[in-house]
Design an enzyme around this catalytic site. Structure first.
Site, PDB file in Angstrom:
ATOM      1  N   GLN A  99       0.673  -1.106  -0.106  1.00  0.00           N
ATOM      2  CA  GLN A  99       0.168   0.109  -0.038  1.00  0.00           C
ATOM      3  C   GLN A  99       0.911   1.257   0.187  1.00  0.00           C
ATOM      4  O   GLN A  99       2.216   1.115   0.214  1.00  0.00           O
ATOM      5  CB  GLN A  99      -0.887  -0.215   1.212  1.00  0.00           C
ATOM      6  CG  GLN A  99      -0.179   0.058   2.629  1.00  0.00           C
ATOM      7  CD  GLN A  99      -1.007  -0.407   3.692  1.00  0.00           C
ATOM      8  OE1 GLN A  99      -1.293   0.676   4.672  1.00  0.00           O
ATOM      9  NE2 GLN A  99      -1.663  -1.478   3.850  1.00  0.00           N
ATOM     10  N   HIS A 101       0.343   5.828   1.115  1.00  0.00           N
ATOM     11  CA  HIS A 101      -0.589   6.754   1.379  1.00  0.00           C
ATOM     12  C   HIS A 101      -0.164   8.150   1.022  1.00  0.00           C
ATOM     13  O   HIS A 101       0.966   8.166   0.447  1.00  0.00           O
ATOM     14  CB  HIS A 101      -0.215   7.100   2.969  1.00  0.00           C
ATOM     15  CG  HIS A 101      -0.508   5.789   3.898  1.00  0.00           C
ATOM     16  ND1 HIS A 101      -1.770   5.024   3.855  1.00  0.00           N
ATOM     17  CD2 HIS A 101       0.228   5.073   4.739  1.00  0.00           C
ATOM     18  CE1 HIS A 101      -1.575   3.963   4.533  1.00  0.00           C
ATOM     19  NE2 HIS A 101      -0.246   3.840   5.035  1.00  0.00           N
ATOM     20  N   GLU A 119       4.050   8.408   8.716  1.00  0.00           N
ATOM     21  CA  GLU A 119       3.910   7.199   9.847  1.00  0.00           C
ATOM     22  C   GLU A 119       5.201   6.909  10.170  1.00  0.00           C
ATOM     23  O   GLU A 119       6.413   7.207   9.536  1.00  0.00           O
ATOM     24  CB  GLU A 119       3.117   6.326   9.476  1.00  0.00           C
ATOM     25  CG  GLU A 119       3.272   5.330   8.642  1.00  0.00           C
ATOM     26  CD  GLU A 119       2.191   4.326   7.921  1.00  0.00           C
ATOM     27  OE1 GLU A 119       1.328   4.267   8.687  1.00  0.00           O
ATOM     28  OE2 GLU A 119       2.350   3.914   6.923  1.00  0.00           O
ATOM     29  N   ARG A 197      -4.602   0.566  -1.572  1.00  0.00           N
ATOM     30  CA  ARG A 197      -3.919  -0.783  -1.742  1.00  0.00           C
ATOM     31  C   ARG A 197      -3.322  -0.896  -3.080  1.00  0.00           C
ATOM     32  O   ARG A 197      -4.228  -0.731  -4.091  1.00  0.00           O
ATOM     33  CB  ARG A 197      -4.826  -1.803  -1.375  1.00  0.00           C
ATOM     34  CG  ARG A 197      -5.095  -1.634   0.016  1.00  0.00           C
ATOM     35  CD  ARG A 197      -6.096  -2.971   0.339  1.00  0.00           C
ATOM     36  NE  ARG A 197      -6.925  -2.763   1.688  1.00  0.00           N
ATOM     37  CZ  ARG A 197      -8.113  -2.361   1.776  1.00  0.00           C
ATOM     38  NH1 ARG A 197      -8.849  -2.025   0.700  1.00  0.00           N
ATOM     39  NH2 ARG A 197      -8.761  -2.255   3.006  1.00  0.00           N
TER      40      ARG A 197
END
Length: 332
Positions: A99, A101, A119, A197
């Site tokens: 995946q 982001h 993250e 995804r």
């Protein structure tokens, strides 16, 4: 008026790749299976943390007392009293999807003003052969990636990085990634639930349906250049009476410090107080202890255990920490 800390209860997610360790190892006692993620500090609408001592959600409390967030610019950029970060515990019994982001700019334009998602992962435990995906092994283009997804051969294009307990990984928006099976991870991220995804191993959910892929959006935001396998950063422990600490990550979105608390043979307790600029979230990832403070002529305390997240408002009372525990101290 000085403010006091309070414990949060997490929102729980039953994604198909999850296991049972968040209950088994952390004693969260959540009645779902599989138990994939615990959103231990969140005001996101997809999973809000609860404040049991006040019988409300953290969002409801912030709407009444926004000042507990502090004065950091991130607290005000969204124009509403919401946490700019989200903290999770993740149990990957199986591989997560490959995946990516989006960043803030793309998310704002294409996802109704949402935040993007950068993250940090801190590995709490990992099986001997656990790994993660971090970017591509060489430069690729969109057509090549689409072909590889179509015929199931995307694996050799990706960087597969072995992981070990106490490893640290910073995942910028746009980095293609995946947590591998056998990893137990604490994740600190922007307050966003946007995941595009690329590949999900043709798995089906409990209803026999394949999960949605977002290939076009993923390739819009993905860094398709070769990514060097991430090296573990230099980390330095600073020692003081009853506690050692180290900075894990500092970026424009959050700061994470690891505290190793051991006051069991220490006469003086470790003191802690937040400033005016930010709240702090104290996530206990091992051990247990207590937080105490003096206020209005009396003393109070709050016990914490492995898996507990304590929210400490900006401009808190002076707190005294006691116990033997490992804590992630998150602020903005």
């Amino acid at each position: 008026m000085k403010r006091i800390p309070f414990k949060l209860l997490p929102a729980a997610k039953d994604y198909l790749w999850g296991g049972s360790r968040l209950n088994d190892d952390f004693g969260l006692n959540v009645d779902i299976s599989p138990f994939a993620e615990a959103w231990v500090c969140s005001t996101h609408s997809d999973g809000e943390s609860q404040v049991p001592s006040l019988s409300c959600t953290l969002s409801e409390l912030l709407s009444k007392e926004p000042e507990i967030l502090g004065t950091h610019p991130l607290q005000t950029t969204q124009g509403r009293p919401e946490l700019p970060i989200l903290i999770k515990l993740i149990d990957a019994k199986s591989d997560l999807s490959v995946q990516v982001h989006p960043d803030d700019e793309y998310a704002k334009e294409h996802e109704n003003g949402s935040l993007g998602k950068t993250e940090m992962w801190y590995v709490l435990d990992a099986k001997k052969d656990s790994s993660l995906v971090y970017g591509f092994r060489r430069d690729v283009d969109s057509d090549e990636v689409k072909r590889a997804i179509g015929n199931g051969s995307i694996g050799p294009l990706l960087n597969h990085v072995p992981i070990h307990k106490n490893d640290l990984f910073y995942i910028e928006a746009g980095t293609v990634h995946a947590i591998g099976a056998g990893a137990l991870v604490a994740e600190i991220q922007e307050s966003s639930n946007l995941t595009y995804r690329l590949y999900d191993y043709d798995r089906t959910d409990k209803n026999g349906n394949k999960r949605e892929l977002h290939i076009d959006k993923a390739l819009d935001v993905a860094n398709l250049k070769s990514s060097a396998a991430p090296r573990q950063p230099m980390r330095t422990l600073r020692y003081s009476s009853g506690c050692a600490s180290e900075l894990l990550t500092r970026c424009k979105y959050f700061q994470v410090e690891r505290l190793l608390l051991n006051t069991e043979v220490c006469r003086e307790l470790v003191t802690f107080q937040t400033g005016v600029n930010s709240f702090h979230a104290l996530l206990c990832v091992d051990g247990c202890g207590s937080i105490s403070w003096d206020g209005e002529g009396s003393s109070s305390s709050l016990n914490f255990f492995k898996g507990d997240c304590i929210f400490v408002p900006a401009e808190s009372e002076v707190l005294k920490l006691h116990g033997r525990a490992q804590i992630l101290n998150v602020s903005c």
